[in-house]
Design a protein around this motif. Structure first.
Motif, PDB file in Angstrom:
ATOM      1  N   VAL A 123       7.189  -8.049   0.962  1.00  0.00           N
ATOM      2  CA  VAL A 123       5.992  -7.281   0.631  1.00  0.00           C
ATOM      3  C   VAL A 123       4.800  -8.225   0.590  1.00  0.00           C
ATOM      4  N   ARG A 124       3.813  -7.934   1.463  1.00  0.00           N
ATOM      5  CA  ARG A 124       2.630  -8.794   1.560  1.00  0.00           C
ATOM      6  C   ARG A 124       1.439  -8.139   0.881  1.00  0.00           C
ATOM      7  N   GLY A 125       0.790  -8.899   0.033  1.00  0.00           N
ATOM      8  CA  GLY A 125      -0.418  -8.419  -0.622  1.00  0.00           C
ATOM      9  C   GLY A 125      -1.622  -8.517   0.304  1.00  0.00           C
ATOM     10  N   PRO A 126      -2.777  -8.062  -0.186  1.00  0.00           N
ATOM     11  CA  PRO A 126      -3.047  -7.590  -1.556  1.00  0.00           C
ATOM     12  C   PRO A 126      -2.571  -6.161  -1.782  1.00  0.00           C
ATOM     13  N   ALA A 127      -2.626  -5.741  -3.061  1.00  0.00           N
ATOM     14  CA  ALA A 127      -2.258  -4.374  -3.439  1.00  0.00           C
ATOM     15  C   ALA A 127      -3.515  -3.682  -3.947  1.00  0.00           C
ATOM     16  N   PRO A 128      -4.275  -3.063  -3.047  1.00  0.00           N
ATOM     17  CA  PRO A 128      -5.569  -2.487  -3.462  1.00  0.00           C
ATOM     18  C   PRO A 128      -5.446  -1.408  -4.528  1.00  0.00           C
ATOM     19  N   GLY A 129      -4.307  -0.704  -4.564  1.00  0.00           N
ATOM     20  CA  GLY A 129      -4.122   0.328  -5.576  1.00  0.00           C
ATOM     21  C   GLY A 129      -3.246  -0.110  -6.725  1.00  0.00           C
ATOM     22  N   GLY A 130      -2.898  -1.388  -6.767  1.00  0.00           N
ATOM     23  CA  GLY A 130      -2.067  -1.907  -7.848  1.00  0.00           C
ATOM     24  C   GLY A 130      -0.588  -1.642  -7.665  1.00  0.00           C
ATOM     25  N   LEU A 131      -0.147  -1.266  -6.457  1.00  0.00           N
ATOM     26  CA  LEU A 131       1.260  -0.984  -6.206  1.00  0.00           C
ATOM     27  C   LEU A 131       2.060  -2.284  -6.247  1.00  0.00           C
ATOM     28  N   ARG A 132       3.123  -2.307  -7.010  1.00  0.00           N
ATOM     29  CA  ARG A 132       3.914  -3.510  -7.187  1.00  0.00           C
ATOM     30  C   ARG A 132       5.102  -3.524  -6.226  1.00  0.00           C
ATOM     31  N   GLN A 137       8.069  -1.458  -7.275  1.00  0.00           N
ATOM     32  CA  GLN A 137       7.913  -0.024  -7.058  1.00  0.00           C
ATOM     33  C   GLN A 137       8.226   0.340  -5.604  1.00  0.00           C
ATOM     34  N   ILE A 138       7.781  -0.490  -4.684  1.00  0.00           N
ATOM     35  CA  ILE A 138       8.081  -0.255  -3.272  1.00  0.00           C
ATOM     36  C   ILE A 138       9.584  -0.363  -3.039  1.00  0.00           C
ATOM     37  N   THR A 150       0.843  -1.191   0.000  1.00  0.00           N
ATOM     38  CA  THR A 150       0.000   0.000   0.000  1.00  0.00           C
ATOM     39  C   THR A 150       0.880   1.243   0.000  1.00  0.00           C
ATOM     40  N   VAL A 151       0.286   2.388  -0.357  1.00  0.00           N
ATOM     41  CA  VAL A 151       1.034   3.642  -0.348  1.00  0.00           C
ATOM     42  C   VAL A 151       1.491   3.969   1.072  1.00  0.00           C
TER      43      VAL A 151
END
Length: 352
Positions: free
Chosen positions: A286-295, A298-299, A261-262
């Motif tokens: 990095v644990r999902g989910p990515a509600p905004g599509g952040l990969r 990118q993080i 997430t952001v």
């Protein structure tokens, strides 16, 4: 172990030691006794003068192999006793004993069996899943045949003993641990702690005792486990504290856990900048989910760390944890993430 020589000597002896280090093929690192814990743990050998030996005893660094006492004259008995407590077995009087010092340093570069490894896991924010990932990494390592010491250093968390279903088993907790001279036996720890099977011992706090976990206790326990050949896995609090700073210096790999997430990305940047800038090996989980599509990539770019594991949530995991026991299926995303972390730590340990 690297091919470095940690040098803790006064300027009057430094040139003599430098000649010996070069002759024996070392890269020399000059340190300060009060703040050299990371170098103390990782250097192939250590050369210390009487003043440094006294300061090292006050700093409560762990006993280790490869310590050599050097001096311009015969050290007094009190210095000898302190040096022996640190692991020194002999002294070299410089410059007369330069040849002897070169031979001893050369001997210490011969291959030897390494101690156990160390992994620290810290959450970028609340609910990131750091504690569960730490427990999963410990479980995966046990499945691989390792002997594991799992330390819950987050004394405001729910407790890893609860996560693993051993909260009612007999054994010591942090508040029961007494230290004499800042040291503890790894073998004694395994006998005294609550265990999951034959190879996983868990050290957590008592929920009815408000006394905090101390840095001295945590670091002595990390040192004891590694000296015993264990893989030590530490669940760290998200805090700028002596516990966190000491453990970060003492392990091979620090794993920063965040959600995709952001807000999670922003928190990870803060934690990395404030707490992990001096870490030898770091990586992201990095644990999902990515509600905004952040990969995850990118993080990683934003935080400035490599991704060790990116994994989706397991919908069955919350129910399993409520039942009182972490269970990892063969196809569990959490298991795959934990295995990637354990493998990364082993690579880092071999490269150190």
């Amino acid at each position: 172990m690297s091919e470095t020589l940690l040098v803790l000597v006064h300027a009057d002896l430094r040139d003599d030691v430098a000649r010996c280090a070069a002759a024996a093929g070392y890269r020399m690192v000059v340190g300060e006794p009060a703040s050299c814990r990371a170098e103390w743990l990782r250097a192939r050998a250590v050369v210390a003068d009487p003043e440094a030996v006294t300061a090292l005893r006050s700093a409560s660094v762990p006993r280790r192999d490869g310590v050599l006492l050097v001096a311009a004259g015969e050290p007094p008995p009190a210095v000898w006793r302190a040096a022996i407590d640190l692991g020194a077995g002999e002294a070299a009087l410089l410059p007369a004993d330069e040849g002897h010092l070169v031979r001893r340093l050369t001997d210490l570069r011969m291959p030897r069996r390494a101690g156990g490894g160390g992994i620290a896991v810290i959450g970028a924010h609340g609910g990131a899943g750091a504690s569960v990932l730490a427990a999963a990494a410990a479980s995966v390592a046990v499945d691989d045949g390792d002997r594991v010491l799992l330390l819950d250093a987050d004394d405001l968390g729910g407790g890893l003993d609860l996560t693993l279903g051993v909260e009612d088993r007999p054994g010591l907790r942090w508040q029961d641990l007494t230290l004499e001279g800042g040291t503890v036996s790894g073998q004694a720890l395994h006998r005294a702690l609550p265990a999951v099977g034959d190879r996983l011992s868990v050290l957590a706090g008592r929920r009815d005792d408000p006394r905090p976990v101390t840095a001295d206790a945590v670091l002595a326990t990390v040192d004891a486990g590694r000296a015993h050949g264990d893989l030590v896995v530490v669940d760290l609090p998200r805090a700028d504290s002596a516990v966190v700073r000491g453990v970060v210096e003492s392990v091979d790999l620090v794993v920063l856990v965040t959600t995709a997430t952001v807000a999670g990305c922003a928190a990870a940047r803060q934690v990395a900048a404030r707490l992990l800038h001096d870490a030898v090996g770091v990586g992201l989980a990095v644990r999902g989910p990515a509600p905004g599509g952040l990969r995850a990539a990118q993080i990683a770019d934003a935080v400035g760390m490599a991704v060790l594991a990116a994994y989706r949530p397991d919908p069955r995991l919350p129910g399993a944890l409520e039942d009182g026991r972490l269970r990892l299926g063969t196809r569990s995303p959490l298991r795959r993430a934990a295995r990637a972390i354990v493998q990364a730590a082993r690579i880092g340990e071999r490269a150190a």
